[in-house]
Scaffold this motif. Structure first.
Motif, short mmCIF file in Angstrom:
data_model
loop_
_atom_site.label_atom_id
_atom_site.label_comp_id
_atom_site.label_asym_id
_atom_site.label_seq_id
_atom_site.Cartn_x
_atom_site.Cartn_y
_atom_site.Cartn_z
N LYS A 120 22.07 60.64 45.75
CA LYS A 120 20.70 61.14 45.87
C LYS A 120 20.14 61.56 44.52
CE LYS A 120 20.13 62.78 50.59
NZ LYS A 120 20.65 63.90 51.39
N GLU A 121 21.02 62.00 43.63
CA GLU A 121 20.58 62.41 42.30
C GLU A 121 20.73 61.27 41.30
OE1 GLU A 121 19.12 65.21 41.88
OE2 GLU A 121 19.69 66.27 43.70
N THR A 122 20.99 60.06 41.83
CA THR A 122 21.29 58.87 41.00
C THR A 122 22.28 59.17 39.87
OG1 THR A 122 19.18 59.21 39.86
CG2 THR A 122 19.29 57.41 41.46
N ILE A 123 23.37 59.82 40.26
CA ILE A 123 24.45 60.07 39.31
C ILE A 123 25.53 59.02 39.56
CG2 ILE A 123 26.25 61.68 38.59
CD1 ILE A 123 24.35 63.95 39.53
N ASN A 124 25.86 58.28 38.52
CA ASN A 124 26.86 57.23 38.67
C ASN A 124 28.27 57.80 38.63
OD1 ASN A 124 27.65 54.53 38.93
ND2 ASN A 124 28.06 54.41 36.72
N ILE A 125 29.10 57.36 39.56
CA ILE A 125 30.50 57.80 39.60
C ILE A 125 31.35 56.77 38.85
CG2 ILE A 125 32.48 58.30 41.08
CD1 ILE A 125 30.45 59.00 43.31
N GLN A 126 32.09 57.24 37.87
CA GLN A 126 32.89 56.31 37.06
C GLN A 126 34.32 56.19 37.57
OE1 GLN A 126 32.62 57.63 33.00
NE2 GLN A 126 30.39 57.59 33.00
N MET A 127 34.87 57.29 38.06
CA MET A 127 36.24 57.27 38.58
C MET A 127 36.32 58.25 39.74
SD MET A 127 38.33 57.55 34.98
CE MET A 127 39.93 56.97 35.46
N ILE A 128 37.27 57.99 40.63
CA ILE A 128 37.44 58.89 41.79
C ILE A 128 38.94 59.14 41.96
CG2 ILE A 128 37.18 59.11 44.30
CD1 ILE A 128 34.93 56.96 44.09
N SER A 129 39.30 60.36 42.28
CA SER A 129 40.68 60.57 42.73
C SER A 129 40.66 61.60 43.85
CB SER A 129 41.59 61.03 41.59
OG SER A 129 41.41 62.39 41.35
N THR A 130 41.62 61.48 44.73
CA THR A 130 41.64 62.41 45.86
C THR A 130 43.03 62.97 46.07
OG1 THR A 130 42.22 60.72 47.48
CG2 THR A 130 39.89 61.04 47.07
N SER A 131 43.09 64.15 46.63
CA SER A 131 44.36 64.68 47.13
C SER A 131 44.02 65.24 48.51
CB SER A 131 44.89 65.77 46.21
OG SER A 131 44.24 66.99 46.47
N GLU A 132 45.01 65.88 49.12
CA GLU A 132 44.78 66.38 50.47
C GLU A 132 43.64 67.39 50.56
OE1 GLU A 132 47.74 67.87 53.81
OE2 GLU A 132 48.71 67.47 51.88
N ILE A 133 43.49 68.17 49.50
CA ILE A 133 42.48 69.24 49.56
C ILE A 133 41.46 69.16 48.42
CG2 ILE A 133 44.07 70.80 50.77
CD1 ILE A 133 44.19 72.40 48.07
N LYS A 134 41.33 67.98 47.83
CA LYS A 134 40.43 67.87 46.68
C LYS A 134 39.90 66.46 46.52
CE LYS A 134 42.46 67.09 42.80
NZ LYS A 134 43.34 67.21 41.64
N VAL A 135 38.64 66.33 46.14
CA VAL A 135 38.12 65.03 45.70
C VAL A 135 37.50 65.26 44.33
CG1 VAL A 135 36.57 63.09 46.18
CG2 VAL A 135 37.52 64.41 48.09
N SER A 136 37.91 64.46 43.36
CA SER A 136 37.38 64.59 42.00
C SER A 136 36.67 63.31 41.60
CB SER A 136 38.51 64.81 40.99
OG SER A 136 39.24 65.95 41.28
N VAL A 137 35.59 63.47 40.86
CA VAL A 137 34.92 62.30 40.29
C VAL A 137 34.69 62.53 38.81
CG1 VAL A 137 33.73 61.68 42.44
CG2 VAL A 137 32.58 63.18 40.79
#
Ligand code: ASP
Ligand code: MG
Length: 411
Positions: free
Chosen positions: A366-383
């Motif tokens: 919605k803010e037109t922010i491009n995501i370059q990388m993603i990683s997830t764990s059981e209790i976290k999502v990082s971009v």
């Protein structure tokens, strides 16, 4: 009657007046009937001052001698606080790490606590004394003074609480608790009443500076209830515990963490064959560089691109290592980017809720922010995103996950 360990950080004991204020506070608790063990840091700025002195002699001071010196900061504050308590009619006694016998390994400047002798402290508590213990320091089996690494007084507090089976370890500091995110970025950030050890560990690893990471690990391992409170303002602070049940009632996400400490490296056009990830990251880890996020693209033309992030301090080193690998593998090129930031949503509620990641991606889209990388764990999502969008991203996520404090009428 409870047994409470109270840790006061450097700013809370930064002047004699503040030490007197801390003494008043401890006195009140003591009058309430609880047994109190106090752990203090050095006066704010003192540890830095001591390290600077050492560096005037040598750029790389001998670690053993550095410990002998920096441990004096805490030795001063324990004595001052004990004096301030005694002056107020509160029986008190101060101990260095060595006197308690906080036994550590011999890794000077970053020692780990192995064992704490609780005999002496228990005896003093029984005799009605408040015990004031120097944070940050211990002693190894040969009698050498050791220190636990910067911010180590938190760990001393938690370790003492664990050893004494205290009812709570209270960390008094210059903020009134743990917030949903940094209030300097999101003014609507709210103090959390409660957070789990796991969540706090993620928040701390991701850049929240409220507690030393090791102290949170320690508290989780020994299940020591930890509470972060403001030294000189009344309030319930934030309780950090194992208890997930009640957190489940709370929003799915407990907090938004971020950091600007990372940099990104990409090696392009590497052959898509078994062992390539190892060939790329092996030399990086051999150079003692820690890798955080990793993405390998789907191959086309039998080659692939491989991207990872490292701490910004390691960027140039990593780039050098990677250039070398690139020429060995016949890769097309190495490109790097230091203008990135990592934003993470953290919450144990994620375990039982689907669609959390997509809600995050939607808010960023919605803010037109491009995501370059993603990683997830059981209790976290990082971009990983472009650094200039960091604050916008944090605000958007804070709103999307309904963490904003309700605005009062008329505001
Ligand atoms: N005085 C030490 C430091 O400044 C330990 C602490 O404050 O926790 O790192
Ligand atoms: Mg600290």
């Amino acid at each position: 009657m409870a047994l409470i360990v109270q840790k006061f950080g450097g700013t809370s004991v930064g002047t004699v007046e503040r030490i007197e204020q801390v003494a008043e506070k401890v006195k009140k608790f003591r009058e309430g009937g609880d047994d109190i063990v106090v752990v203090v840091s050095a006066m704010s700025g003192e540890t830095n001052r001591l390290i600077d002195l050492a560096k005037q002699i040598s750029e790389q001071p001998v670690p053993r001698e550095l410990d002998v010196m920096v441990s004096t900061g805490e030795q001063v504050t324990i004595a001052l606080l004990a004096m301030a308590l005694i002056k107020r009619g509160v029986p008190a006694v101060s101990y260095t790490g060595n006197q308690v016998r906080i036994l550590t390994d011999s890794a000077h400047n970053k020692a780990r606590i192995l064992q704490i002798d609780d005999q002496k402290i228990r005896g003093d508590l029984k005799a009605g004394r408040v015990v004031v213990v120097a944070g940050f320091q211990g002693v190894d089996e040969h009698g050498n003074i050791t220190t636990l690494g910067r911010g180590g007084s938190d760990t001393t507090g938690v370790a003492l609480a664990a050893a004494l089976k205290a009812d709570e370890c209270q960390i008094y500091t210059d903020v009134d608790g743990v917030y949903t995110t940094d209030p300097r970025v999101v003014p609507q950030a709210q103090r959390l009443d409660k957070i789990t050890f796991e969540e706090m560990l993620e928040m701390a690893s991701l850049g929240s500076k409220v507690l030393q990471i090791r102290s949170v690990e320690f508290a989780g391992k020994y299940n020591v209830p930890l509470r972060v409170l403001h030294s000189f303002q009344e309030g319930p602070g934030t309780l950090i515990t194992l208890d997930e049940e009640e957190s489940m009632e709370q929003p799915i996400i407990s907090g938004i963490a971020f950091n600007r400490d990372e940099a990104k490296l990409t090696i392009r056009g590497v052959p898509d064959i078994p062992g390539v990830a190892f060939k790329i990251l092996g030399p990086i880890s051999a150079a003692n560089i820690e890798v955080d996020m990793i993405v390998q693209n789907v191959a086309h033309d039998n080659t692939t691109d491989f991207t990872f992030t490292v701490h910004r301090n390691d960027y140039q080193n990593a780039q050098r290592v990677l250039e070398q690998t690139a020429s060995e593998l016949g890769a097309r090129e190495v490109i790097g980017d230091t203008k990135i930031a990592k934003v993470s949503i953290v919450g144990v509620g994620m375990r039982s809720h689907a669609g959390v990641a997509s809600r995050m991606f939607e808010a960023l889209a919605k803010e037109t922010i491009n995501i370059q990388m993603i990683s997830t764990s059981e209790i976290k999502v990082s971009v990983v995103i472009e650094e200039k969008y960091l604050e916008l991203a944090v605000r958007a996520l804070h709103t999307a996950f309904e963490l904003d404090a309700p605005t009062r009428q008329g505001e």
